[in-house]
Design a protein around this motif. Sequence first.
Motif, PDB file in Angstrom:
ATOM      1  N   LEU A 189       1.050  -1.213  -0.315  1.00  0.00           N
ATOM      2  CA  LEU A 189       0.305   0.026  -0.345  1.00  0.00           C
ATOM      3  C   LEU A 189       1.101   1.241  -0.432  1.00  0.00           C
ATOM      4  CD1 LEU A 189      -2.499  -1.345   2.401  1.00  0.00           C
ATOM      5  CD2 LEU A 189      -3.234  -0.413  -0.317  1.00  0.00           C
ATOM      6  N   THR A 190       2.184   1.318   0.899  1.00  0.00           N
ATOM      7  CA  THR A 190       3.437   1.828   0.429  1.00  0.00           C
ATOM      8  C   THR A 190       3.190   2.445  -0.894  1.00  0.00           C
ATOM      9  OG1 THR A 190       3.296   1.989   2.824  1.00  0.00           O
ATOM     10  CG2 THR A 190       4.771   3.363   1.409  1.00  0.00           C
ATOM     11  N   ASP A 191       4.137   1.529  -1.405  1.00  0.00           N
ATOM     12  CA  ASP A 191       4.598   1.565  -2.456  1.00  0.00           C
ATOM     13  C   ASP A 191       3.195   1.675  -3.413  1.00  0.00           C
ATOM     14  OD1 ASP A 191       6.842   0.014  -1.967  1.00  0.00           O
ATOM     15  OD2 ASP A 191       5.827  -1.342  -3.130  1.00  0.00           O
ATOM     16  N   SER A 192       1.846   1.373  -3.739  1.00  0.00           N
ATOM     17  CA  SER A 192       0.689   2.586  -4.634  1.00  0.00           C
ATOM     18  C   SER A 192       0.493   3.631  -3.980  1.00  0.00           C
ATOM     19  CB  SER A 192      -0.816   1.368  -4.046  1.00  0.00           C
ATOM     20  OG  SER A 192      -1.967   1.388  -4.497  1.00  0.00           O
ATOM     21  N   TYR A 193       0.776   3.478  -3.312  1.00  0.00           N
ATOM     22  CA  TYR A 193       0.414   5.018  -2.418  1.00  0.00           C
ATOM     23  C   TYR A 193       1.133   6.038  -3.052  1.00  0.00           C
ATOM     24  CZ  TYR A 193       0.044  10.190  -0.683  1.00  0.00           C
ATOM     25  OH  TYR A 193       1.076  11.112  -0.229  1.00  0.00           O
ATOM     26  N   CYS A 194       2.965   5.967  -3.328  1.00  0.00           N
ATOM     27  CA  CYS A 194       4.083   6.338  -3.998  1.00  0.00           C
ATOM     28  C   CYS A 194       3.887   7.034  -5.399  1.00  0.00           C
ATOM     29  CB  CYS A 194       5.421   5.781  -3.234  1.00  0.00           C
ATOM     30  SG  CYS A 194       5.464   6.452  -1.563  1.00  0.00           S
ATOM     31  N   ILE A 195       2.991   5.709  -5.924  1.00  0.00           N
ATOM     32  CA  ILE A 195       3.361   5.243  -7.353  1.00  0.00           C
ATOM     33  C   ILE A 195       1.417   6.223  -7.895  1.00  0.00           C
ATOM     34  CG2 ILE A 195       1.558   4.062  -9.680  1.00  0.00           C
ATOM     35  CD1 ILE A 195       3.781   1.348  -8.521  1.00  0.00           C
ATOM     36  N   GLN A 196       0.637   6.940  -7.224  1.00  0.00           N
ATOM     37  CA  GLN A 196      -0.521   7.273  -7.619  1.00  0.00           C
ATOM     38  C   GLN A 196      -0.235   9.055  -6.859  1.00  0.00           C
ATOM     39  OE1 GLN A 196      -1.191   5.413  -9.732  1.00  0.00           O
ATOM     40  NE2 GLN A 196      -3.151   5.821  -9.062  1.00  0.00           N
ATOM     41  N   ALA A 197       0.769   9.205  -6.466  1.00  0.00           N
ATOM     42  CA  ALA A 197       0.627  10.917  -5.497  1.00  0.00           C
ATOM     43  C   ALA A 197       1.920  11.569  -6.156  1.00  0.00           C
ATOM     44  CB  ALA A 197       1.024  10.566  -4.432  1.00  0.00           C
ATOM     45  N   PRO A 198       1.740  13.444  -6.403  1.00  0.00           N
ATOM     46  CA  PRO A 198       2.818  13.255  -7.077  1.00  0.00           C
ATOM     47  C   PRO A 198       3.799  13.357  -6.348  1.00  0.00           C
ATOM     48  CG  PRO A 198       0.295  14.904  -5.573  1.00  0.00           C
ATOM     49  CD  PRO A 198       0.094  13.097  -5.516  1.00  0.00           C
ATOM     50  N   GLN A 199       4.269  12.857  -6.490  1.00  0.00           N
ATOM     51  CA  GLN A 199       6.404  13.766  -6.436  1.00  0.00           C
ATOM     52  C   GLN A 199       6.616  13.833  -5.327  1.00  0.00           C
ATOM     53  OE1 GLN A 199       7.980  11.436  -8.069  1.00  0.00           O
ATOM     54  NE2 GLN A 199       8.509  10.900  -5.930  1.00  0.00           N
ATOM     55  N   VAL A 200       6.384  15.204  -4.934  1.00  0.00           N
ATOM     56  CA  VAL A 200       6.705  15.740  -3.438  1.00  0.00           C
ATOM     57  C   VAL A 200       5.388  14.777  -2.597  1.00  0.00           C
ATOM     58  CG1 VAL A 200       4.499  17.660  -4.330  1.00  0.00           C
ATOM     59  CG2 VAL A 200       5.846  18.198  -2.552  1.00  0.00           C
ATOM     60  N   LEU A 201       4.738  14.670  -2.829  1.00  0.00           N
ATOM     61  CA  LEU A 201       4.123  13.660  -1.705  1.00  0.00           C
ATOM     62  C   LEU A 201       4.427  12.350  -1.391  1.00  0.00           C
ATOM     63  CD1 LEU A 201      -0.222  14.641  -1.791  1.00  0.00           C
ATOM     64  CD2 LEU A 201       1.391  15.498  -0.820  1.00  0.00           C
ATOM     65  N   ALA A 202       4.268  11.876  -2.954  1.00  0.00           N
ATOM     66  CA  ALA A 202       5.564  10.471  -2.640  1.00  0.00           C
ATOM     67  C   ALA A 202       6.998  10.766  -1.950  1.00  0.00           C
ATOM     68  CB  ALA A 202       5.694   9.994  -3.686  1.00  0.00           C
ATOM     69  N   ASP A 203       7.839  11.673  -1.697  1.00  0.00           N
ATOM     70  CA  ASP A 203       8.666  11.734  -1.604  1.00  0.00           C
ATOM     71  C   ASP A 203       8.512  11.972   0.161  1.00  0.00           C
ATOM     72  OD1 ASP A 203      10.230  11.725  -3.863  1.00  0.00           O
ATOM     73  OD2 ASP A 203      10.384  13.694  -3.961  1.00  0.00           O
ATOM     74  N   ALA A 204       7.600  12.196   1.109  1.00  0.00           N
ATOM     75  CA  ALA A 204       7.416  12.534   2.306  1.00  0.00           C
ATOM     76  C   ALA A 204       7.458  11.775   2.579  1.00  0.00           C
ATOM     77  CB  ALA A 204       6.151  13.573   2.593  1.00  0.00           C
ATOM     78  N   VAL A 205       6.951   9.974   2.170  1.00  0.00           N
ATOM     79  CA  VAL A 205       6.657   8.712   2.864  1.00  0.00           C
ATOM     80  C   VAL A 205       7.653   8.189   2.755  1.00  0.00           C
ATOM     81  CG1 VAL A 205       5.389   6.634   2.635  1.00  0.00           C
ATOM     82  CG2 VAL A 205       4.769   9.077   1.683  1.00  0.00           C
ATOM     83  N   ALA A 206       7.989   7.541   4.248  1.00  0.00           N
ATOM     84  CA  ALA A 206       9.463   6.861   4.462  1.00  0.00           C
ATOM     85  C   ALA A 206       9.180   5.520   3.556  1.00  0.00           C
ATOM     86  CB  ALA A 206       9.265   6.547   5.564  1.00  0.00           C
ATOM     87  N   ARG A 207       9.701   4.872   3.017  1.00  0.00           N
ATOM     88  CA  ARG A 207       9.472   3.496   1.612  1.00  0.00           C
ATOM     89  C   ARG A 207      11.164   2.518   2.636  1.00  0.00           C
ATOM     90  NH1 ARG A 207       8.671   4.553  -4.320  1.00  0.00           N
ATOM     91  NH2 ARG A 207       7.462   2.511  -4.088  1.00  0.00           N
ATOM     92  N   PRO A 208       9.797   1.384   2.630  1.00  0.00           N
ATOM     93  CA  PRO A 208      10.948   0.189   3.496  1.00  0.00           C
ATOM     94  C   PRO A 208      11.359  -0.134   1.979  1.00  0.00           C
ATOM     95  CG  PRO A 208       8.903  -0.751   2.778  1.00  0.00           C
ATOM     96  CD  PRO A 208       8.820   0.935   2.744  1.00  0.00           C
ATOM     97  N   GLY A 209      12.801  -0.169   2.745  1.00  0.00           N
ATOM     98  CA  GLY A 209      13.887  -0.518   1.781  1.00  0.00           C
ATOM     99  C   GLY A 209      14.624  -1.783   1.888  1.00  0.00           C
ATOM    100  N   PRO A 210      15.893  -2.596   1.187  1.00  0.00           N
ATOM    101  CA  PRO A 210      15.973  -3.614   1.184  1.00  0.00           C
ATOM    102  C   PRO A 210      16.773  -4.116   1.955  1.00  0.00           C
ATOM    103  CG  PRO A 210      17.047  -2.377  -0.735  1.00  0.00           C
ATOM    104  CD  PRO A 210      16.395  -1.122  -0.035  1.00  0.00           C
ATOM    105  N   ALA A 211      16.177  -5.014   2.529  1.00  0.00           N
ATOM    106  CA  ALA A 211      17.349  -5.849   3.417  1.00  0.00           C
ATOM    107  C   ALA A 211      18.823  -5.779   3.815  1.00  0.00           C
ATOM    108  CB  ALA A 211      16.612  -7.317   4.203  1.00  0.00           C
ATOM    109  N   GLY A 212      19.589  -5.788   4.402  1.00  0.00           N
ATOM    110  CA  GLY A 212      20.216  -6.123   4.783  1.00  0.00           C
ATOM    111  C   GLY A 212      21.793  -4.457   4.837  1.00  0.00           C
TER     112      GLY A 212
END
Length: 124
Positions: A101-124
């Motif tokens: 759902l975080t990815d979905s939001y970031c795909i749909q939101a304007p870039q300025v809003l998507a940039d404000a969201v913490a996204r999980p990164g790859p493990a390791g």
Amino acid sequence: MPDRPDVPPELVDRLRGLLRFPECAEEDAWTGVRWRVRRATVAHVFGGEDQLFRVTFRADPQEVQAFEHLGGPYFRTGWGSNVVGVLLDARTDWDEMAELLTDSYCIQAPQVLADAVARPGPAG
């Protein structure tokens, strides 16, 4: 045509907790409940004629193909090249659902809003 069941409030509450993003608004849909950022749908939960509940969301096209290849509980919708869904049941991985759902939001939101969201990164 069989009736679609109302989405249980506890399921809507659980999804609502995962969809707390800037300008992401909840609203009643033609069936079920959807969340939108501005005019773009981020997620839509609904009951099916089979009395089971599903949520649809947006994903990168390569991920849509991967989900389609995996099969159940994932499914490809009949609309949109980047729309995928998942059956919600006792086996639902809610941590994975939060990421999707975080990815979905970031795909749909304007870039300025998507940039404000913490996204999980790859493990390791």
